[in-house]
Design a protein around this motif. Structure first.
Motif, PDB file in Angstrom:
ATOM      1  N   ASP A 276       9.457  -0.976 -17.197  1.00  0.00           N
ATOM      2  CA  ASP A 276       8.345  -0.017 -17.257  1.00  0.00           C
ATOM      3  C   ASP A 276       7.007  -0.776 -17.321  1.00  0.00           C
ATOM      4  N   PRO A 277       5.919  -0.102 -16.967  1.00  0.00           N
ATOM      5  CA  PRO A 277       4.638  -0.814 -16.888  1.00  0.00           C
ATOM      6  C   PRO A 277       4.173  -1.384 -18.232  1.00  0.00           C
ATOM      7  N   PHE A 278       4.534  -0.731 -19.335  1.00  0.00           N
ATOM      8  CA  PHE A 278       4.073  -1.243 -20.636  1.00  0.00           C
ATOM      9  C   PHE A 278       4.766  -2.568 -20.974  1.00  0.00           C
TER      10      PHE A 278
ATOM     11  N   SER B  83       0.825  -1.201   0.000  1.00  0.00           N
ATOM     12  CA  SER B  83       0.000   0.000   0.000  1.00  0.00           C
ATOM     13  C   SER B  83       0.868   1.265   0.000  1.00  0.00           C
ATOM     14  N   ASN B  84       1.936   1.250   0.803  1.00  0.00           N
ATOM     15  CA  ASN B  84       2.853   2.402   0.809  1.00  0.00           C
ATOM     16  C   ASN B  84       3.555   2.577  -0.525  1.00  0.00           C
ATOM     17  N   LEU B  85       3.936   1.454  -1.086  1.00  0.00           N
ATOM     18  CA  LEU B  85       4.675   1.508  -2.348  1.00  0.00           C
ATOM     19  C   LEU B  85       3.788   2.049  -3.484  1.00  0.00           C
ATOM     20  N   LEU B  86       2.492   1.766  -3.396  1.00  0.00           N
ATOM     21  CA  LEU B  86       1.582   2.197  -4.468  1.00  0.00           C
ATOM     22  C   LEU B  86       1.402   3.722  -4.518  1.00  0.00           C
ATOM     23  N   LEU B  87       1.657   4.383  -3.400  1.00  0.00           N
ATOM     24  CA  LEU B  87       1.497   5.847  -3.386  1.00  0.00           C
ATOM     25  C   LEU B  87       2.670   6.495  -4.121  1.00  0.00           C
ATOM     26  N   VAL B  88       2.348   7.318  -5.073  1.00  0.00           N
ATOM     27  CA  VAL B  88       3.401   7.921  -5.917  1.00  0.00           C
ATOM     28  C   VAL B  88       4.363   8.740  -5.047  1.00  0.00           C
ATOM     29  N   PRO B  89       5.663   8.479  -5.121  1.00  0.00           N
ATOM     30  CA  PRO B  89       6.606   9.262  -4.326  1.00  0.00           C
ATOM     31  C   PRO B  89       6.586  10.742  -4.737  1.00  0.00           C
ATOM     32  N   GLU B  90       6.924  11.549  -3.786  1.00  0.00           N
ATOM     33  CA  GLU B  90       6.913  13.009  -3.940  1.00  0.00           C
ATOM     34  C   GLU B  90       7.506  13.495  -5.273  1.00  0.00           C
ATOM     35  N   LYS B  91       8.726  13.025  -5.546  1.00  0.00           N
ATOM     36  CA  LYS B  91       9.446  13.571  -6.707  1.00  0.00           C
ATOM     37  C   LYS B  91       8.799  13.198  -8.054  1.00  0.00           C
ATOM     38  N   MET B  92       7.858  12.277  -8.034  1.00  0.00           N
ATOM     39  CA  MET B  92       7.255  11.861  -9.292  1.00  0.00           C
ATOM     40  C   MET B  92       5.872  12.466  -9.507  1.00  0.00           C
ATOM     41  N   ARG B  93       5.431  13.289  -8.540  1.00  0.00           N
ATOM     42  CA  ARG B  93       4.051  13.787  -8.720  1.00  0.00           C
ATOM     43  C   ARG B  93       3.952  15.307  -8.734  1.00  0.00           C
TER      44      ARG B  93
ATOM     45  N   GLY C  48      -1.246  12.946 -15.732  1.00  0.00           N
ATOM     46  CA  GLY C  48       0.142  13.109 -15.269  1.00  0.00           C
ATOM     47  C   GLY C  48       0.780  11.724 -15.280  1.00  0.00           C
ATOM     48  N   ARG C  49       1.907  11.628 -16.012  1.00  0.00           N
ATOM     49  CA  ARG C  49       2.493  10.287 -16.208  1.00  0.00           C
ATOM     50  C   ARG C  49       2.792   9.576 -14.903  1.00  0.00           C
ATOM     51  N   GLY C  50       3.440  10.319 -13.980  1.00  0.00           N
ATOM     52  CA  GLY C  50       3.816   9.692 -12.704  1.00  0.00           C
ATOM     53  C   GLY C  50       2.596   9.187 -11.955  1.00  0.00           C
ATOM     54  N   ILE C  51       1.543   9.966 -11.981  1.00  0.00           N
ATOM     55  CA  ILE C  51       0.316   9.656 -11.240  1.00  0.00           C
ATOM     56  C   ILE C  51      -0.306   8.327 -11.701  1.00  0.00           C
ATOM     57  N   VAL C  52      -0.188   8.059 -13.000  1.00  0.00           N
ATOM     58  CA  VAL C  52      -0.778   6.826 -13.535  1.00  0.00           C
ATOM     59  C   VAL C  52       0.249   5.688 -13.583  1.00  0.00           C
ATOM     60  N   LEU C  53       1.421   6.021 -14.104  1.00  0.00           N
ATOM     61  CA  LEU C  53       2.363   4.938 -14.407  1.00  0.00           C
ATOM     62  C   LEU C  53       3.021   4.350 -13.157  1.00  0.00           C
TER      63      LEU C  53
ATOM     64  N   GLY D 282       3.962  17.911  -6.832  1.00  0.00           N
ATOM     65  CA  GLY D 282       3.037  18.663  -5.976  1.00  0.00           C
ATOM     66  C   GLY D 282       1.623  18.106  -5.883  1.00  0.00           C
ATOM     67  N   THR D 283       1.219  17.283  -6.830  1.00  0.00           N
ATOM     68  CA  THR D 283      -0.138  16.723  -6.756  1.00  0.00           C
ATOM     69  C   THR D 283      -0.237  15.813  -5.528  1.00  0.00           C
ATOM     70  N   GLU D 284      -1.321  15.967  -4.755  1.00  0.00           N
ATOM     71  CA  GLU D 284      -1.504  15.114  -3.573  1.00  0.00           C
ATOM     72  C   GLU D 284      -2.032  13.751  -4.013  1.00  0.00           C
ATOM     73  N   VAL D 285      -1.558  12.705  -3.369  1.00  0.00           N
ATOM     74  CA  VAL D 285      -2.175  11.392  -3.638  1.00  0.00           C
ATOM     75  C   VAL D 285      -2.576  10.755  -2.316  1.00  0.00           C
ATOM     76  N   THR D 286      -3.683  10.031  -2.368  1.00  0.00           N
ATOM     77  CA  THR D 286      -4.153   9.293  -1.200  1.00  0.00           C
ATOM     78  C   THR D 286      -4.437   7.873  -1.667  1.00  0.00           C
ATOM     79  N   LYS D 287      -4.768   7.038  -0.722  1.00  0.00           N
ATOM     80  CA  LYS D 287      -5.160   5.678  -1.089  1.00  0.00           C
ATOM     81  C   LYS D 287      -6.364   5.720  -2.028  1.00  0.00           C
ATOM     82  N   GLU D 288      -7.303   6.619  -1.688  1.00  0.00           N
ATOM     83  CA  GLU D 288      -8.532   6.704  -2.493  1.00  0.00           C
ATOM     84  C   GLU D 288      -8.238   7.171  -3.916  1.00  0.00           C
ATOM     85  N   SER D 289      -7.416   8.242  -4.019  1.00  0.00           N
ATOM     86  CA  SER D 289      -7.134   8.738  -5.371  1.00  0.00           C
ATOM     87  C   SER D 289      -6.375   7.687  -6.186  1.00  0.00           C
TER      88      SER D 289
END
Ligand code: GLU
Length: 459
Positions: free
Chosen positions: A433-435, A356-366, A413-418, A368-375
């Motif tokens: 990479d995911p692809f 669950s922690n790993l799934l949250l996009v790290p700071e440097k890849m997002r 946003g690439r980081g947010i999805v990928l 400024g966009t906030e991410v939560t478990k829900e998002s």
């Protein structure tokens, strides 16, 4: 057919390293380019150090490299009758004499050795690489040519064998240049034709010292065992001290035959760089068709992997790792190396919390966009609906599956999805990479993994 005849005459006293085969390659290229003959002679006059296993290694190495020789391999010690005949000829003509000398071992035994009667003259030859070489033979004295009349020494044997087989060009390592004046004197005394000589620069290790087995230089067969391509070894070896000029560096054997030029061989010692060899191997791997590449690497994959991973997935994995591979033997630990195992096994030692922690996009890849478990769960749900609308064919190439997801990734946003997609598929902090991973897993397994990640996020 031209009259050109060259020879590769290794001494079977050890497993020869890449530098020795470079000599074979130069000879081969020269002969093939000129429509001449490339002969193989095993120089086993050093009976104590010569071994059958080394001789077999030479034959195997040449075959593996694709350097086929003309006619039968000749064995120097099997030609002693001719050597002895030549000694008699030299003695009869006054060019050599029997000298009774005390053995050097201090036993007091008197031996009848044969010495060459040095004419004490200037020996001049025009080396095809080094230019004119002129040596005063006086310094060589009346050198020994046989331990006794039936036991010829090296120089005599080489000269007689070369003359008998009509060798026109002697292309050999610079370490033999001091032998050349003696051999020329012998050929003259035997009324033979002096061949052309080309002494090629020594192969040096990266410490600029002569490359040697002791300093870790590998034999050609060791490279074979490690899974290097013969075409890469040939290319790398041919480029030690030779460069046809221009930008192009990747050559097949046939291309090397076209461009080889003795006059472009450098005079000074040439360094062999194993890192460059890896590069040559990678480049030669790129020249292979997908099927040829798969066939090449498969023997190096652990049996457990071949048996347990379905062939289609394994093929995809091998194609994905192709770019990072230097040589096939790197796949030998595919069964244990974590940078490979996740590609074919979904086993993970991570706890749900860690995932669950790993799934949250790290700071440097997002940015400024906030991410939560829900998002994150929402993003993965959208990915899932895109995947639902894919067909199995969309997973046939990395590009085709990438196309399905790319605009969504750009939009959010690439980081947010990928990032979460990659973690969902691989459960690895570092991975392909995911692809590439979608391509390997195919539709249903990819969807199962994405769903599992969503479940972790909404728990
Ligand atoms: N037998 C020698 C060697 O292995 C080669 C001699 C020659 O090329 O004349 O180094």
């Amino acid at each position: 057919m031209s009259h050109i005849v060259v020879r590769f005459p290794p001494s079977p006293t050890g497993h020869a390293h890449i530098g020795s085969y470079r000599t074979a390659i130069f000879n081969y290229l020269y002969a093939k380019q000129k429509g001449g003959k490339f002969l193989l002679r095993i120089e086993d006059t050093d009976k104590e150090r010569s071994k059958k296993e080394y001789q077999d290694g030479i034959l195997e190495s040449l075959e593996w490299l694709g350097l086929s020789y003309d006619g039968e391999v000749s064995i120097q010690t099997e030609n002693v009758a001719s050597h002895t005949k030549a000694i008699h000829t030299l003695i009869d003509a006054g060019h050599a004499y029997i000298s009774k000398e005390e053995a050097k071992d201090g036993s007091g035994v008197i031996k009848e050795i044969v010495r060459f009667k040095n004419p004490n003259k200037r020996v001049v030859f025009n080396d095809l690489i080094l230019g004119e070489i002129s040596v005063d033979s006086t310094d060589l004295g009346d050198f020994v040519i046989a331990r006794n009349i039936n036991d010829p020494l090296y120089h005599l044997a080489v000269v007689v064998d070369d003359m008998e087989s009509g060798v026109t060009h002697v292309i050999r390592g610079m370490d033999h240049i001091s032998n050349t004046p003696r051999q020329i004197l012998l050929i003259e005394a035997l009324s033979g034709k002096i061949p052309e000589y080309a002494h090629i620069p020594l192969v040096l290790g990266e410490d600029k010292q002569k490359l040697s087995k002791r300093k870790g230089a590998l034999s050609v067969l060791e490279y074979k065992k490690m899974g290097y391509l013969p075409s890469a070894i040939l290319n790398a070896a041919a480029f030690i001290g030779f460069n046809p000029g221009g930008e192009k560096e990747i050559y097949t054997l046939d291309e090397l035959i076209q461009v080889f030029d003795l006059s472009k061989v450098q005079k000074g010692g040439a360094v062999f760089n194993p890192v460059k060899l890896d590069w040559f191997n990678q480049e030669h791997m790129k020249l292979m068709s997908e099927d040829a590449y798969i066939e090449y690497v498969t023997p190096f994959i652990p049996t457990s992997v071949v048996e347990n991973v379905d062939t289609a997935s394994l093929k995809k994995i091998l194609l994905i790792v192709r770019d990072r591979l230097s040589y096939a033997g790197e796949l030998a630990n595919m069964d244990t190396d974590p940078s490979y195992t996740y590609l074919y096994s979904s086993n993970s030692s991570l706890s749900t919390e860690e995932i669950s922690n790993l799934l949250l996009v790290p700071e440097k890849m997002r940015k400024g966009t906030e991410v939560t478990k829900e998002s994150t769960a929402a993003i993965l749900n959208e990915v899932k609906s895109i995947l639902e609308n894919t067909t199995e064919e969309d997973y046939n190439t990395v590009e085709s599956i990438k196309e399905k997801l790319w605009s969504f990734a750009e939009e959010k946003g690439r980081g947010i999805v990928l990032w979460p997609l990659r973690i969902a598929l691989t459960l690895q902090e570092k991975s392909v990479d995911p692809f590439s991973m979608l391509y390997i897993l195919g539709k249903s397994e990819s969807m199962v993994r994405v769903q599992k990640a969503i479940d972790v996020m909404v728990q």
